[in-house]
Scaffold this motif. Structure first.
Motif, short mmCIF file in Angstrom:
data_model
loop_
_atom_site.label_atom_id
_atom_site.label_comp_id
_atom_site.label_asym_id
_atom_site.label_seq_id
_atom_site.Cartn_x
_atom_site.Cartn_y
_atom_site.Cartn_z
N GLU A 117 0.71 -1.36 -0.05
CA GLU A 117 0.15 0.08 -0.02
C GLU A 117 0.87 1.31 0.03
OE1 GLU A 117 -2.80 0.10 3.08
OE2 GLU A 117 -3.63 -1.96 2.44
N ASN A 118 2.20 1.26 0.70
CA ASN A 118 2.91 2.68 0.95
C ASN A 118 3.63 2.65 -0.73
OD1 ASN A 118 2.14 3.11 3.53
ND2 ASN A 118 3.84 1.83 4.33
N ALA A 119 3.95 1.38 -1.03
CA ALA A 119 4.89 1.46 -2.35
C ALA A 119 3.76 2.10 -3.50
CB ALA A 119 5.06 0.14 -2.85
N GLU A 120 2.36 1.75 -3.55
CA GLU A 120 1.54 2.16 -4.39
C GLU A 120 1.24 3.53 -4.17
OE1 GLU A 120 -1.63 -0.86 -3.88
OE2 GLU A 120 -0.82 -2.18 -5.41
N ALA A 121 1.28 3.97 -2.90
CA ALA A 121 0.99 5.44 -2.73
C ALA A 121 2.16 6.33 -3.22
CB ALA A 121 0.51 5.59 -1.24
N GLU A 122 3.32 5.83 -3.12
CA GLU A 122 4.48 6.63 -3.34
C GLU A 122 4.71 6.83 -4.91
OE1 GLU A 122 8.42 5.90 -2.21
OE2 GLU A 122 7.75 5.11 -0.49
N VAL A 123 4.36 5.49 -5.48
CA VAL A 123 4.18 5.72 -7.07
C VAL A 123 3.09 6.26 -7.63
CG1 VAL A 123 4.09 4.20 -9.22
CG2 VAL A 123 5.53 3.46 -7.30
N GLY A 124 1.94 6.36 -6.91
CA GLY A 124 0.75 7.02 -7.42
C GLY A 124 -0.08 6.18 -8.26
N ALA A 125 -1.43 6.59 -8.36
CA ALA A 125 -2.32 5.98 -8.88
C ALA A 125 -2.51 6.18 -10.61
CB ALA A 125 -3.91 6.22 -8.25
N ASP A 126 -1.88 7.37 -10.75
CA ASP A 126 -1.84 7.96 -12.16
C ASP A 126 -0.58 7.42 -12.95
OD1 ASP A 126 -0.23 9.25 -10.71
OD2 ASP A 126 -0.65 11.27 -12.06
N TRP A 127 0.18 6.40 -12.46
CA TRP A 127 1.48 5.91 -13.26
C TRP A 127 1.04 5.06 -14.34
CZ3 TRP A 127 4.22 0.88 -12.14
CH2 TRP A 127 5.38 1.13 -12.58
N ASP A 128 1.80 5.21 -15.28
CA ASP A 128 1.23 4.33 -16.43
C ASP A 128 1.80 2.97 -16.41
OD1 ASP A 128 3.99 4.64 -17.06
OD2 ASP A 128 3.74 5.94 -18.96
N GLY A 129 2.38 2.61 -15.69
CA GLY A 129 3.05 1.17 -15.40
C GLY A 129 4.28 0.95 -16.04
N VAL A 130 4.51 1.73 -16.97
CA VAL A 130 5.88 1.74 -17.80
C VAL A 130 7.17 2.76 -17.56
CG1 VAL A 130 6.56 1.72 -20.17
CG2 VAL A 130 4.62 0.91 -19.55
N THR A 131 6.58 3.91 -17.45
CA THR A 131 7.74 5.17 -17.40
C THR A 131 8.21 5.02 -15.92
OG1 THR A 131 6.21 6.37 -18.93
CG2 THR A 131 8.18 7.64 -17.70
N ALA A 132 9.81 5.25 -15.91
CA ALA A 132 10.44 5.04 -14.92
C ALA A 132 11.60 6.01 -15.09
CB ALA A 132 10.98 3.78 -14.21
N LEU A 133 12.09 6.73 -13.81
CA LEU A 133 13.48 7.70 -13.97
C LEU A 133 14.59 6.48 -14.32
CD1 LEU A 133 12.48 10.02 -11.10
CD2 LEU A 133 12.33 10.53 -13.55
N GLU A 134 15.36 6.94 -15.05
CA GLU A 134 16.75 6.15 -15.19
C GLU A 134 17.65 6.72 -14.21
OE1 GLU A 134 17.53 4.35 -17.78
OE2 GLU A 134 15.38 4.28 -18.48
N ASP A 135 18.37 5.60 -13.89
CA ASP A 135 19.57 5.78 -12.96
C ASP A 135 20.74 6.17 -13.57
OD1 ASP A 135 18.57 4.49 -10.44
OD2 ASP A 135 19.00 2.39 -11.00
N LYS A 136 21.57 7.10 -12.97
CA LYS A 136 22.72 7.70 -13.39
C LYS A 136 23.73 6.74 -13.05
CE LYS A 136 21.11 11.38 -15.14
NZ LYS A 136 20.85 11.80 -16.68
N ASN A 137 23.60 5.61 -12.51
CA ASN A 137 24.69 4.80 -11.82
C ASN A 137 24.96 3.71 -12.94
OD1 ASN A 137 26.30 3.02 -10.41
ND2 ASN A 137 25.04 2.63 -8.88
N ASP A 138 26.22 4.03 -13.33
CA ASP A 138 26.78 3.07 -14.44
C ASP A 138 27.31 1.61 -14.17
OD1 ASP A 138 27.43 5.61 -14.36
OD2 ASP A 138 28.90 5.47 -16.03
N LYS A 139 27.43 1.50 -12.70
CA LYS A 139 27.85 0.34 -12.12
C LYS A 139 26.93 -0.76 -12.13
CE LYS A 139 31.29 2.31 -8.98
NZ LYS A 139 31.75 2.31 -7.51
N GLN A 140 27.39 -2.18 -12.61
CA GLN A 140 26.50 -2.90 -12.56
C GLN A 140 26.15 -3.51 -10.95
OE1 GLN A 140 27.56 -6.23 -14.99
NE2 GLN A 140 25.81 -7.85 -14.30
N THR A 141 24.98 -3.71 -10.91
CA THR A 141 24.68 -4.11 -9.39
C THR A 141 25.23 -5.49 -8.91
OG1 THR A 141 22.61 -4.92 -9.92
CG2 THR A 141 22.77 -2.72 -9.14
N VAL A 142 25.48 -5.80 -7.76
CA VAL A 142 26.13 -7.06 -7.25
C VAL A 142 24.73 -7.82 -6.88
CG1 VAL A 142 27.88 -8.11 -5.50
CG2 VAL A 142 28.31 -6.03 -6.37
#
Length: 97
Positions: free
Chosen positions: A42-67
């Motif tokens: 519920e908290n995550a859905e509230a943060e993302v918002g009800a009007d989110w299109d389900g696709v668009t997300a901010l890009e990371d500026k981190n070029d390092k691959q995650t471990v």
């Protein structure tokens, strides 16, 4: 218009949805874990918002691959096996953990 969620927020949202579905599939809807997952979802859905299109997300500026954390380390964290966790963190100094 709202700012789209970060990839991390989207990952959390998908993770909570998957955990909730898994608990429902195993008929564990009255467990404390299920209620905790629902709360976080519920908290995550509230943060993302009800009007989110389900696709668009901010890009990371981190070029390092995650471990990727191995499963046995995740279990060690859950059981309080700090020695295994510390050995894994210190195992390969070349990787940034």
């Amino acid at each position: 218009a709202r700012i789209p969620p970060s990839k991390e927020m989207v990952t959390s949202l998908h993770s909570y949805r998957a955990q909730k579905q898994k608990l429902e599939d195993h008929n564990e809807t009255s467990s404390e874990r299920y209620h905790r997952v629902c709360y976080h979802l519920e908290n995550a859905e509230a943060e993302v918002g009800a009007d989110w299109d389900g696709v668009t997300a901010l890009e990371d500026k981190n070029d390092k691959q995650t471990v990727v954390m191995p499963d046995y380390i995740a279990r060690a964290v859950g059981t309080g096996d700090i020695k295994s966790v510390l050995r894994w963190i210190n195992a390969n100094q070349a990787e940034d953990r």
